[in-house]
Design a protein around this motif. Structure first.
Motif, PDB file in Angstrom:
ATOM      1  N   ASP B 182       0.807  -1.224   0.000  1.00 19.57           N
ATOM      2  CA  ASP B 182       0.000   0.000   0.000  1.00 19.57           C
ATOM      3  C   ASP B 182       0.833   1.265   0.000  1.00 19.57           C
ATOM      4  O   ASP B 182       0.355   2.323  -0.364  1.00 19.57           O
ATOM      5  CB  ASP B 182      -0.894   0.028   1.254  1.00 19.57           C
ATOM      6  CG  ASP B 182      -1.806  -1.170   1.300  1.00 19.57           C
ATOM      7  OD1 ASP B 182      -2.507  -1.390   0.316  1.00 19.57           O
ATOM      8  OD2 ASP B 182      -1.790  -1.895   2.312  1.00 19.57           O
ATOM      9  N   CYS B 183       2.071   1.160   0.491  1.00 20.71           N
ATOM     10  CA  CYS B 183       2.874   2.371   0.594  1.00 20.71           C
ATOM     11  C   CYS B 183       4.364   2.026   0.499  1.00 20.71           C
ATOM     12  O   CYS B 183       4.827   1.078   1.138  1.00 20.71           O
ATOM     13  CB  CYS B 183       2.597   3.055   1.936  1.00 20.71           C
ATOM     14  SG  CYS B 183       3.626   4.487   2.247  1.00 20.71           S
ATOM     15  N   ALA B 210      -1.543   2.437  -4.455  1.00 18.77           N
ATOM     16  CA  ALA B 210      -0.447   2.527  -3.482  1.00 18.77           C
ATOM     17  C   ALA B 210       0.151   3.929  -3.475  1.00 18.77           C
ATOM     18  O   ALA B 210       0.147   4.624  -4.485  1.00 18.77           O
ATOM     19  CB  ALA B 210       0.638   1.512  -3.818  1.00 18.77           C
ATOM     20  N   LYS B 211       0.650   4.339  -2.318  1.00 15.01           N
ATOM     21  CA  LYS B 211       1.266   5.655  -2.159  1.00 15.01           C
ATOM     22  C   LYS B 211       2.781   5.514  -2.224  1.00 15.01           C
ATOM     23  O   LYS B 211       3.333   4.479  -1.853  1.00 15.01           O
ATOM     24  CB  LYS B 211       0.891   6.236  -0.794  1.00 15.01           C
ATOM     25  CG  LYS B 211      -0.595   6.377  -0.602  1.00 15.01           C
ATOM     26  CD  LYS B 211      -1.083   7.625  -1.274  1.00 15.01           C
ATOM     27  CE  LYS B 211      -2.549   7.849  -0.977  1.00 15.01           C
ATOM     28  NZ  LYS B 211      -3.037   9.046  -1.636  1.00 15.01           N
ATOM     29  N   SER B 302      -0.722   3.384   6.396  1.00 10.04           N
ATOM     30  CA  SER B 302      -0.785   2.310   5.393  1.00 10.04           C
ATOM     31  C   SER B 302      -0.725   0.947   6.059  1.00 10.04           C
ATOM     32  O   SER B 302       0.190   0.677   6.826  1.00 10.04           O
ATOM     33  CB  SER B 302       0.370   2.453   4.412  1.00 10.04           C
ATOM     34  OG  SER B 302       0.240   3.663   3.719  1.00 10.04           O
ATOM     35  N   SER B 305       3.292  -1.766   4.227  1.00 10.08           N
ATOM     36  CA  SER B 305       4.261  -0.825   3.668  1.00 10.08           C
ATOM     37  C   SER B 305       5.633  -1.464   3.568  1.00 10.08           C
ATOM     38  O   SER B 305       5.963  -2.397   4.307  1.00 10.08           O
ATOM     39  CB  SER B 305       4.326   0.425   4.544  1.00 10.08           C
ATOM     40  OG  SER B 305       4.662   0.066   5.860  1.00 10.08           O
TER      41      SER B 305
END
Ligand code: SF4
Ligand code: SF4
Lengths: 180, 707
Positions: B182-183, B210-211, B302, B305
């Motif tokens: 996600d991150c 996703a960041k 998140s 990560s």
């Protein structure tokens, strides 16, 4: 051919693997036929690939007085035929995307042929095969249409797109190329 | 053994008269899968075909990988041993070259003791060869002085992971899982240029939302699209990481259960990061407080990560601290040992992971054993067939070997698979040291800048002319296949070490007839160590798409995800660091007002010995340049393309300006892949990390003027 080339400019990382790979394609005489350019290096590092759009009614073939540019039954626009090309360079000016290149030593035009020796067997062209970012893809037409719809929808979802450093506004979101 | 490995249903283009041989790229730690085209009649390497079904890279390659095969049948290959006579290299026979080496080695050792000789290794070689370098130095030559170019590459990551997690495996998770993350918190890694084929996984994750948070003084292609770009000053990573840890704690993002159960020293860390408020962090790093806060919220919220970093944070005189602190971000969030989350460093060299585990390091023995541990020495001495007391003591790190040359202790060096004349910091010192040597041997397949200093150059094979295994950046052990017969009279590095061992009267310790025999011995040597390869066989690698170490026996499935239950420390708990702020070795002053940072471009690999000889790559990037912000450029009236003169306390150079807003205003950047007058390492600072002995390539103070 059911597969199409699909370009997503914003994914490009400027590695030029597609150009190195283009030289590796059997009929390409170790000369690349595609382009990778900076949008504006002063501003940022965004690059984008450019290759033949394989137009349905290609300007290059239309303006060729010698009828040297052939289109295969699958719709792939080939390089000028050696014996026919008279070296007038009309095609290089006629193409709205600036794709055909000119070999001054051999006095003939050459261009992206979607790696016809591969794609006629439904094997991905070299550029799409190696592109590490999937900026260039060789996918089913249906998958392409699906991706186009999904992109627009996803961009509406909050948080999907970065709000800062959003410098890809310089180029269109995506660009589909298809041959059927 | 199958030569062409392909899964059912996958199509590759085969040309008439050609065969495809499956292997991996010779360059970076991604070790992208590829098939090499070989002409059946001539046996020559003629091209490359994507390996669509290699699960880590899916046929993708960067331009280095696509053109890698072109270095094999290259016109500049050295095909016969070269001996320097009256300052000129003259082709000679192997007999003559080995005679010369034997005489000089024996004479020097008789006059100055065993430790007069030294070996400088490299990790762009297979595990089999890297393993042998340590044994060659300690058994064949009997010297304590052996170290390798990983000191300029991976040693800070190794040091940081060892301290914090107890085992140094580059990634705690397998790469294909990245798609589900996600991150990404990425620090000091220009992934798009240095590990391009990773991008497919990152972009796929981004497609799903996703960041990305990227810490880099330059707006790299990855930083450009990041949700937050933390544009920190080079050399301030420990401050940034401390600031992030501060916020993770303050904002309640800590996985308390995980930390209580699995980590030591939480109280100590808490105390140490107290100081690093966003304001103080911003003051030290030059990053706006809002960005730091935003990054902490995104990362902290998140669910899954991955913290990733590379040379940017490691090539500093506090590289180990940086690694420990960034790793702790993953620990506080309880991420390590779980699906699609964890921590990873991007291994630079092809076998940077495997090559650092098996005894090329001054203080290490195979299987990540330590030379100062009598039990470890006893085990390895047993495998090698020597007495434990015959094992030399620990040597010194790569850069410090040059100090030993200057002190007159090291009189001779054998450089294997490395080019420190370009890649070591403070080039002038390195060049001067090479000149001071009584006798120097270099094994290489091109005449590198280092080889030019040698008395004897031994022609080695490229990666395509030998088989073996490497370990990619995930920790996955993979197979390199032999693609063609050695060119000319070139020999593999292991044969060369074997020949010299024979001349030194130690031939019986190097009885190998082929690579699998070395591998068998190496498996046993690694057995029971931290990096345990014992259960990994060539067969399994082929069937299972590589095997992740540790893999203690043949029934063990290997370890794609590390630290699921416990860490590699004695008590099984991760050690959280408590680190105070420390300036880089050099900070800008009135005389040297700007910061110079160095790095890589996508078209070149390390010192450029191979990529500077590849046509496509040289066309795209023929020479170094200095990247700077237009605001800085205007202070000196530099225009794009102007010649710029740069000077640090150690050296100077002249390069062309490349002007872009994609870099901090107070920094300039120069890529390092060129030698001699074009080498930026004439300018870099050899300020060493106290633990990893990694030099600070990433930060030094510089002045500019028009040239
Ligand atoms: S489709 Fe083939 S010819 Fe066209 S750019 Fe790609 S590799 Fe080159
Ligand atoms: S290979 Fe892909 S990412 Fe690299 S330059 Fe070409 S289009 Fe861009």
């Amino acid at each position: 051919m059911r597969k199409v080339m699909y370009l997503e400019f914003e994914r490009c990382i400027g590695c030029r693997a597609c150009q190195a790979a283009c030289r590796e394609c059997g009929g390409h005489d170790a000369k690349e036929r595609n382009y990778v350019e900076y949008v504006d290096f002063f501003e940022n590092r965004q690059t984008y690939p450019m290759l033949c759009m394989q137009c349905k009614d290609p300007a290059c073939a239309r303006v060729c007085p010698a009828n040297a540019i052939q289109i295969t039954e699958e719709g792939v626009v080939l390089s000028a035929m050696e014996e026919k090309c008279i070296g007038c360079r009309n095609c290089t000016f006629g193409c709205p995307f600036g794709i055909p290149k000119f070999d001054f030593e051999e006095n003939k035009m050459y261009k992206c042929d979607m790696c016809y020796d591969r794609t006629q067997h439904e094997i991905a062209p070299m550029c799409a095969s190696v592109c590490p970012s999937d900026a260039i893809r060789f996918i089913d037409h249906d998958e392409m249409m699906d991706l186009r719809r999904r992109r627009t929808q996803m961009n509406l979802i909050e948080g999907k797109k970065p709000s800062e450093n959003n410098k890809w506004d310089y180029v269109p979101e995506f660009f589909g190329v298809y041959s059927d | 053994m199958t030569q062409f490995v392909v899964k059912p249903g996958v199509k590759n283009l085969k040309h008439d008269g050609e065969k495809l041989i499956t292997t991996h790229c010779c360059y970076c730690g991604m070790q992208c899968g590829m098939h090499i085209r070989v002409n059946k009649k001539s046996g020559k390497v003629v091209g490359v075909e994507p390996r669509y079904d290699w699960p880590v890279t899916m046929g993708k390659m960067c331009p280095k990988g696509v053109t890698a095969y072109q270095t094999v049948d290259h016109p500049e290959r050295i095909k016969k041993p070269l001996i320097k006579k009256n300052g000129e290299f003259v082709e000679s026979s192997w007999e003559e070259a080995l005679d010369l080496i034997e005489n000089n080695y024996k004479k020097l050792q008789a006059e100055h003791g065993k430790n007069a000789l030294s070996v400088f290794g490299g990790v762009s070689m297979t595990n089999e060869k890297c393993y042998l370098v340590g044994k060659y130095a300690r058994v064949a030559l009997g010297t304590r002085y052996v170290d390798y170019n990983g000191r300029f590459c991976m040693s800070s990551a190794a040091g940081g992971f060892m301290k914090t997690l107890g085992i140094d495996r580059g990634s705690t998770l397998p790469w294909p899982e990245l798609e589900h993350t996600d991150c990404f918190f990425m620090a000091g890694t220009n992934t798009a240029e240095c590990h391009p084929t990773t991008i497919q996984w990152l972009w796929r994750a981004r497609d799903k939302g996703a960041k990305m948070i990227v810490a880099d003084p330059r707006e790299t292609p990855t930083a450009r699209i990041a949700d937050v770009h933390l544009d920190l000053k080079a050399g301030t990573d420990s401050a940034l990481a401390n600031g992030m840890l501060h916020l993770l704690i303050r904002e309640g993002y800590v996985d308390e259960t995980y930390v209580n159960e699995r980590c030591n020293n939480y109280a100590g860390l808490k105390e140490a990061v107290k100081l690093f408020t966003p304001e103080y962090t911003s003051e030290l790093t030059g990053v706006a407080t809002e960005k730091i806060i935003k990054a902490a919220h995104i990362y902290g919220q998140s669910p899954r990560s991955v913290v990733m970093f590379a040379r940017g944070v490691e090539q500093q005189n506090k590289g180990v601290d940086n690694v420990a602190l960034y790793t702790s971000m993953a620990l506080l969030r309880g991420q390590i040992g779980k699906f699609a989350s964890g921590v990873a460093t991007f291994t630079g060299q092809g076998n940077g992971q495997g090559g650092r585990e098996h005894g090329q390091k001054a203080d290490a023995l195979p299987g990540y054993r330590k030379i100062d541990n009598p039990e470890h020495v006893k085990y390895v001495a047993g495998v090698w067939g020597i007495k434990p007391e015959e094992m030399p003591e620990a040597g010194v790190s790569a850069y410090e070997m040059f100090d030993e040359i200057q002190n007159g202790n090291i009189r001779s060096m054998h450089v294997i698979c490395s080019n420190p004349a370009v890649s070591a910091p403070n080039n002038h010192y390195i060049w001067d040291s090479f000149k001071k040597l009584d006798f120097m041997v270099v094994s290489d397949f091109f005449l590198s800048e280092t080889a030019e200093f040698a008395d004897v150059v031994l022609p080695t094979t490229t990666w395509a002319e030998d088989e073996g295994t490497t370990t990619n950046l995930e920790g996955r052990v993979i197979r390199i296949r032999k693609v063609r017969e050695p060119l000319g009279e070139s020999k593999t590095d292991w044969e060369i070490m074997q020949l010299i061992a024979e001349r030194m009267g130690k031939g019986k310790f190097f009885p190998y007839k082929n690579v699998p025999e070395i591998y068998e011995e190496f498996r046993i040597a690694s057995k029971g160590g931290k990096a345990d390869y014992y259960g990994i066989t060539y067969d399994r690698i082929e069937k299972e798409d590589g095997v992740f170490w540790p893999c203690p026996d043949e029934d063990h499935p290997g370890t794609p995800t590390m630290f699921r239950e416990s860490f590699g420390t004695p008590d099984g708990k991760a050690n959280l660091p408590a680190v105070l702020w420390q300036e880089p070795g050099e900070v800008p002053t009135e005389d040297y007002p700007h910061t110079l940072t160095t790095g890589r471009v996508v078209f070149h690999y390390l010192s450029g010995t191979q990529t500077r000889r590849t046509q496509f790559l040289m066309e795209k990037c023929p020479e170094p340049y200095v990247e700077m912000h237009p605001e800085l450029a205007s202070q000196y009236a530099f225009l794009d393309g102007d010649n710029v003169y740069l000077e640090t306390r150690r050296g100077n150079m002249k390069v062309k300006a490349k002007i872009t807003k994609a870099i901090r205003k107070d920094h300039v950047f120069i890529p390092y892949h060129w030698g001699k007058e074009l080498s930026v390492n004439k300018l870099t600072n050899p300020s060493l990390d106290p633990t990893s002995r990694m030099p600070e390539f990433k930060v030094c103070a510089v002045k500019l003027r028009k040239a």
